[in-house]
Design a protein around this motif. Structure first.
Motif, PDB file in Angstrom:
ATOM      1  N   ARG A 188      30.307   7.968 -18.547  1.00  0.00           N
ATOM      2  CA  ARG A 188      31.018   6.821 -17.996  1.00  0.00           C
ATOM      3  C   ARG A 188      30.342   5.524 -18.426  1.00  0.00           C
ATOM      4  NH1 ARG A 188      34.139   7.134 -12.749  1.00  0.00           N
ATOM      5  NH2 ARG A 188      35.281   5.248 -13.134  1.00  0.00           N
ATOM      6  N   GLY A 189      31.106   4.570 -18.870  1.00  0.00           N
ATOM      7  CA  GLY A 189      30.527   3.282 -19.248  1.00  0.00           C
ATOM      8  C   GLY A 189      29.676   3.371 -20.497  1.00  0.00           C
ATOM      9  N   GLY A 190      30.186   4.027 -21.510  1.00  0.00           N
ATOM     10  CA  GLY A 190      29.455   4.093 -22.776  1.00  0.00           C
ATOM     11  C   GLY A 190      28.434   5.203 -22.739  1.00  0.00           C
ATOM     12  N   TYR A 191      28.067   5.739 -23.902  1.00  0.00           N
ATOM     13  CA  TYR A 191      27.176   6.883 -23.831  1.00  0.00           C
ATOM     14  C   TYR A 191      25.812   6.636 -24.448  1.00  0.00           C
ATOM     15  CZ  TYR A 191      30.184   7.876 -27.897  1.00  0.00           C
ATOM     16  OH  TYR A 191      30.932   7.802 -29.022  1.00  0.00           O
ATOM     17  N   GLU A 192      25.393   5.383 -24.422  1.00  0.00           N
ATOM     18  CA  GLU A 192      24.067   5.055 -24.938  1.00  0.00           C
ATOM     19  C   GLU A 192      22.980   5.846 -24.217  1.00  0.00           C
ATOM     20  OE1 GLU A 192      23.028   0.991 -24.368  1.00  0.00           O
ATOM     21  OE2 GLU A 192      21.228   1.143 -25.593  1.00  0.00           O
ATOM     22  N   MET A 193      23.106   5.925 -22.877  1.00  0.00           N
ATOM     23  CA  MET A 193      22.089   6.618 -22.101  1.00  0.00           C
ATOM     24  C   MET A 193      22.085   8.102 -22.416  1.00  0.00           C
ATOM     25  SD  MET A 193      21.735   8.496 -19.103  1.00  0.00           S
ATOM     26  CE  MET A 193      22.680   8.018 -17.646  1.00  0.00           C
ATOM     27  N   GLY A 378      12.494 -10.395 -30.784  1.00  0.00           N
ATOM     28  CA  GLY A 378      12.989  -9.248 -31.541  1.00  0.00           C
ATOM     29  C   GLY A 378      12.419  -7.922 -31.069  1.00  0.00           C
ATOM     30  N   LYS A 379      11.781  -7.919 -29.907  1.00  0.00           N
ATOM     31  CA  LYS A 379      11.174  -6.688 -29.395  1.00  0.00           C
ATOM     32  C   LYS A 379      12.228  -5.630 -29.083  1.00  0.00           C
ATOM     33  CE  LYS A 379       9.419  -8.782 -25.804  1.00  0.00           C
ATOM     34  NZ  LYS A 379       9.965 -10.145 -25.971  1.00  0.00           N
ATOM     35  N   SER A 380      13.226  -6.027 -28.318  1.00  0.00           N
ATOM     36  CA  SER A 380      14.246  -5.046 -27.939  1.00  0.00           C
ATOM     37  C   SER A 380      14.989  -4.540 -29.165  1.00  0.00           C
ATOM     38  CB  SER A 380      15.239  -5.650 -26.953  1.00  0.00           C
ATOM     39  OG  SER A 380      14.611  -5.848 -25.718  1.00  0.00           O
ATOM     40  N   THR A 381      15.201  -5.423 -30.121  1.00  0.00           N
ATOM     41  CA  THR A 381      15.886  -5.000 -31.343  1.00  0.00           C
ATOM     42  C   THR A 381      15.036  -3.971 -32.082  1.00  0.00           C
ATOM     43  OG1 THR A 381      16.862  -7.195 -31.442  1.00  0.00           O
ATOM     44  CG2 THR A 381      17.044  -5.850 -33.415  1.00  0.00           C
ATOM     45  N   ALA A 389      19.501   3.260 -31.496  1.00  0.00           N
ATOM     46  CA  ALA A 389      20.639   2.570 -30.898  1.00  0.00           C
ATOM     47  C   ALA A 389      21.237   1.554 -31.874  1.00  0.00           C
ATOM     48  CB  ALA A 389      20.223   1.871 -29.605  1.00  0.00           C
ATOM     49  N   LEU A 390      20.409   1.025 -32.777  1.00  0.00           N
ATOM     50  CA  LEU A 390      20.899   0.135 -33.836  1.00  0.00           C
ATOM     51  C   LEU A 390      20.491   0.715 -35.186  1.00  0.00           C
ATOM     52  CD1 LEU A 390      19.935  -3.443 -32.541  1.00  0.00           C
ATOM     53  CD2 LEU A 390      22.233  -2.464 -32.664  1.00  0.00           C
ATOM     54  N   ALA A 391      21.295   0.448 -36.203  1.00  0.00           N
ATOM     55  CA  ALA A 391      20.963   0.907 -37.553  1.00  0.00           C
ATOM     56  C   ALA A 391      20.166  -0.174 -38.275  1.00  0.00           C
ATOM     57  CB  ALA A 391      22.232   1.235 -38.322  1.00  0.00           C
ATOM     58  N   LEU A 392      19.239   0.250 -39.099  1.00  0.00           N
ATOM     59  CA  LEU A 392      18.440  -0.695 -39.883  1.00  0.00           C
ATOM     60  C   LEU A 392      19.305  -1.425 -40.904  1.00  0.00           C
ATOM     61  CD1 LEU A 392      15.532   1.737 -40.738  1.00  0.00           C
ATOM     62  CD2 LEU A 392      15.158  -0.476 -39.659  1.00  0.00           C
ATOM     63  N   SER A 406      17.883   4.764 -38.977  1.00  0.00           N
ATOM     64  CA  SER A 406      19.346   4.771 -38.898  1.00  0.00           C
ATOM     65  C   SER A 406      19.942   6.132 -38.551  1.00  0.00           C
ATOM     66  CB  SER A 406      19.976   4.250 -40.197  1.00  0.00           C
ATOM     67  OG  SER A 406      19.497   2.949 -40.468  1.00  0.00           O
ATOM     68  N   ARG A 407      19.145   7.068 -38.028  1.00  0.00           N
ATOM     69  CA  ARG A 407      19.727   8.320 -37.542  1.00  0.00           C
ATOM     70  C   ARG A 407      20.334   8.049 -36.168  1.00  0.00           C
ATOM     71  NH1 ARG A 407      21.183  10.518 -41.190  1.00  0.00           N
ATOM     72  NH2 ARG A 407      21.615  12.341 -39.911  1.00  0.00           N
TER      73      ARG A 407
END
Ligand code: ADP
Ligand code: MG
Length: 587
Positions: A188-193, A378-381, A389-392, A406-407
Motif C-alpha cells: 500500500r502506498g508504493g512498494y519502496e519499503m 546529497g547524503k540521502s541521495t 532506490a535510485l539508479a546511478l 543501479s540494481r
C-alpha cells in the motif's frame, strides 16, 4: 464473559449458515446464495484494494470470465462443471496475468481508469461473441453434481456456495497472517519499503491481482450453475463498481468486511426495490438513486467501513504467543575479501542539478562510518544510490566485491544490505512483531499457496521467534504486540532498526536515525548502535546531527554540495576548517 459472547456469535453465524436453507423462506435462501457469491468476489477486492491498495473496477469482468468459461464448456462440449471450473480458473489466471502485467505498472488514478477500460471491454466482448450467445445469453447450463447429487435447487447449492465462501475467507485470512501476507500489506502506498526487504513488489502485485481474479472466477462459476443461464448484464462496469462498494462499505481491511458489505448492499438494494415503488406510487430505478445517497452517507460516517464497528463489539483475541522454534537459518554471506562497500565516482543528477558529484569512499567490515553534511548535501541521495532506490547516473558501487550499482532494491537487499528510512515506513495498524517479521522476508520461503493453506506454520513460528529476538535485542520487548503506529517516533525508529536486523544484514544503512529524537532517546540509540558494532555489524550512518555521530563513528565522510569535502577520524573532522565552514555557513 465477553469471550463467550464472541464464541456465541460464531456459533450463531455457523448455525445460520447451516440451518438457513432448511428453515428460511425461499426468498431469503435465494438472497443468501447471492450474498455468498458476492462475498467471494468482494473478498478478492478486500485483498487487492483494501490491503494492497490497488483500486480495481474490473472485478465483475473476472466473475464473467469464470461464468462464461463454464457456461460455454458445459453447453458446447458437454464437459462437467468441475472440469469447466479448472479450465475457467486457468484461463482467468492467464487473462489476469496479461492484464495485471500491463495495468499494474500504472500509478495513481491511471490504474483505476485502466481497470474501467478493460472492464467495459470484456463486458462488450461477452455481448458480441456469437458463440457466447451475444446479448441474449446462453441457456441450458447444467447443474453442478457432487457424487451423483445434482445441486438443482437453491437449497442444495446453498451448502456449496457457503462452503466455498467460508473456505475462501479462511484461506485469505491465513494468507494475510503470513510471510507473503505481510509483504502484501506493505504494498500500500508504493512498494519502496517492501522492496528494501527483498520483496519483488511488481511481481507480488500481479500475484495478488491473480488471486483476486480467481476468487471472482469461482464466484462466477457458482453463479452460472445456480442461475443455469447467463447473459452479459451482471458483469457490466456497474457490477464492478458494486463489488468495490461492497468491499469498501463492509470494511476493506478485514476479510469479514467482504461478507458484511455483500450482505448489506444486497439486502439494501432488495429492500429499496420493494419499498420505494410503494412509497412513491410509481416504478423506476429510484432505488439506485437512494442507494447511492445512502452509500455516500455511510462512507462519510464510517470511512473504514462497517466491520470495524462490529469488531469493536467483539472481544479482542489475545495475540498469538511467540513459541520457541527452530532458529531461521542465517543468510549466506560467502567469503569476501577487501572492503565491504566501495563507492566509486558515484554520480547522480536530477536534470541540471548534480546531487551527488563523483563521490568515492569505502567501508571496511566491522566499521561504523558516518556520512555527514549540511542539509541538501546529497547524503540521502547517496543512501538511495547504495540501496538501489535510485539508479546511478554514472560511476559504480561494489558490495563484497560485486557491482550493485543501479540494481533494483530487492536484489540489493538479497545481497545482505539492510536499511531504515529517514521518514519512518512502518505498517501502523500491524503489530511491532509483524512489522519486524517482514524484515525476515528473505529468510523464509512460504509462498501464497502454502500460506493460504496454512502449511507454513513451522517457518512462521521461526520467523516470529526471530522477530521477537530482534525486538528484545533493541530493547522494545514491552511493545512486541502493540500496533506499530501507537509507538512514539523514537521507538518507531528503533522498530525500523529491529526490522532491518531481522534480515540478518551484513551492512546496515541508517538514514538520519536520530532525527526527531529526544536527548535520552538519542543516547539509547547510540548505545544500541555501539552494541551492534560490538557484535560485528557494519553500519553506514547518514546523519545531519554532527554531535550524534562524533562519539559513535570510527570514520566520517563529509559531503557538501554533492561532493566529498573531507574524510577521516572524527577528531580530525572536528578540527577541519572546511567542515566547520560548511556547517556554520549552512546555519
Ligand atoms: P541531504 O540528504 O544531504 O539533505 P539530499 O540527498 O536529500 O540531501 O538532496 C541533495 C540535493 O538533491 C538537494 O538539492 C535536493 O533538493 C536534490 N534532490 C534530492 N532528491 C531529488 C529528486 N528526487 N529530484 C530532484 N532533486 C532532488
Ligand atoms: Mg536527507
Amino acid at each position: 464473559m465477553r469471550l463467550t459472547w464472541s464464541a456465541a456469535a460464531v456459533v450463531v453465524f455457523l448455525a445460520l449458515v447451516a440451518g438457513a436453507p432448511m428453515f428460511a423462506p425461499p426468498f431469503w435462501v435465494t438472497l443468501g446464495n447471492y450474498i455468498g457469491l458476492y462475498s467471494i468476489a468482494a473478498l478478492g477486492l478486500v485483498l487487492l484494494t483494501g490491503v494492497a491498495g490497488q483500486t480495481s473496477f474490473g472485478q465483475a469482468a473476472f466473475v464473467g470470465l469464470g461464468a462464461y468459461a463454464s457456461a460455454w464448456l458445459t453447453t458446447s462440449y458437454g464437459s462437467s462443471p468441475w472440469v469447466a471450473l479448472a479450465a475457467g480458473l486457468a484461463f482467468t489466471a492467464l487473462v489476469a496475468l496479461a492484464l495485471g502485467f500491463i495495468t499494474l505498472r500504472m500509478r495513481g488514478h491511471y490504474l483505476p481508469l485502466a481497470t474501467i477500460a478493460w472492464g467495459i471491454s470484456l463486458y462488450f466482448l461477452f455481448g458480441n461473441l456469437e458463440f457466447l450467445g451475444g446479448h441474449t445469453g446462453m441457456t441450458g447450463i447444467p447443474a453442478i453434481a457432487i457424487g451423483g447429487l445434482e445441486l438443482k435447487s437453491e437449497r442444495s447449492i446453498w451448502y456449496l456456495i457457503w462452503g466455498t465462501t467460508l473456505a475462501s475467507l479462511w484461506a485469505t485470512n491465513n494468507l494475510l497472517d503470513s510471510r507473503p501476507g505481510r509483504a502484501i500489506r506493505s504494498l500500500r502506498g508504493g512498494y519502496e519499503m517492501a522492496e528494501a526487504f527483498g520483496v519483488d513488489g511488481a511481481r507480488l502485485k500481479i500475484v495478488v491481482f491473480i488471486y483476486a481474479a480467481l476468487l471472482a472466477a469461482v464466484s462466477g462459476w457458482l453463479y452460472v450453475h445456480l442461475q443455469r443461464f447467463v447473459n452479459p448484464t451482471p458483469f457490466s462496469i456497474i457490477a464492478g463498481i458494486e463489488y468495490l462498494f461492497m468491499a469498501v462499505v463492509g470494511g476493506a481491511g478485514s476479510v469479514w468486511g467482504a461478507v458484511v458489505g455483500a450482505a448489506l448492499i444486497t439486502v439494501l438494494k432488495q429492500v429499496l426495490q420493494d419499498v420505494l415503488p410503494q412509497l412513491l406510487g410509481r416504478t423506476g430505478n429510484f432505488e439506485m438513486v437512494v442507494f447511492g445517497v445512502l452509500l455516500i452517507v455511510l462512507l462519510q460516517r464510517a470511512r473504514d467501513g462497517v466491520w470495524p464497528w462490529i469488531e469493536r463489539l467483539l472481544p479482542k483475541a489475545p495475540p498469538a504467543p511467540v513459541r520457541d522454534a527452530a532458529p531461521l537459518a542465517p543468510r549466506d554471506r560467502g567469503a569476501a575479501s577487501g572492503p565491504l562497500l566501495e563507492v566509486n565516482a558515484a554520480r547522480k543528477t536530477f536534470g541540471g542539478l548534480v546531487a551527488v558529484n563523483d563521490l568515492s569512499f569505502r567501508i571496511e567490515a566491522g566499521e561504523i562510518v558516518g556520512l555527514i553534511g549540511p542539509n541538501g548535501a546529497g547524503k540521502s541521495t547517496t543512501f538511495a544510490l547504495i540501496s538501489g532506490a535510485l539508479a546511478l547516473t554514472s560511476g559504480d558501487i561494489r558490495f563484497r566485491g560485486a557491482s550493485i550499482g543501479s540494481r533494483p532494491p530487492h536484489e540489493i537487499a538479497r545481497r545482505g544490505i539492510g536499511r531504515t528510512f529517514q521518514h519512518v515506513k512502518l505498517i501502523p495498524a500491524m503489530s511491532v512483531l509483524d512489522n519486524v517479521a517482514l524484515g525476515a522476508y528473505l529468510r523464509g520461503r512460504a509462498g501464497v499457496g502454502r500460506a493460504a493453506l496454512r502449511l507454513d506454520r513451522q517457518e512462521e513460528a521461526s520467523t516470529r521467534a526471530e522477530a521477537a529476538r530482534q525486538i528484545a535485542r533493541c530493547g522494545l520487548d514491552a511493545h512486541t504486540f502493540d500496533a506499530a503506529g501507537s509507538l512514539a517516533l523514537g521507538q518507531q525508529r528503533i522498530v525500523e532498526i529491529a526490522r532491518a536486523l531481522a534480515s540478518d544484514p551484513t551492512l546496515l544503512l541508517l538514514d538520519e536515525p536520530a532525527a526527531g529524537l529526544r536527548y535520552l532517546e538519542k543516547r539509547s540509540l547510540a548505545t544500541l548502535l555501539r552494541t551492534l558494532k560490538g557484535e560485528g555489524m557494519t553500519i553506514l550512518l547518514v546523519e545531519h546531527d554532527m554531535d550524534f555521530v562524533m562519539g559513535l563513528a570510527d570514520r566520517l565522510v563529509v559531503m557538501d554540495f554533492g561532493e566529498k569535502l573531507a574524510e577521516g577520524l572524527p577528531a580530525e573532522i572536528q578540527r577541519n576548517p572546511a567542515v566547520r565552514e560548511a556547517y556554520l555557513g549552512g546555519v
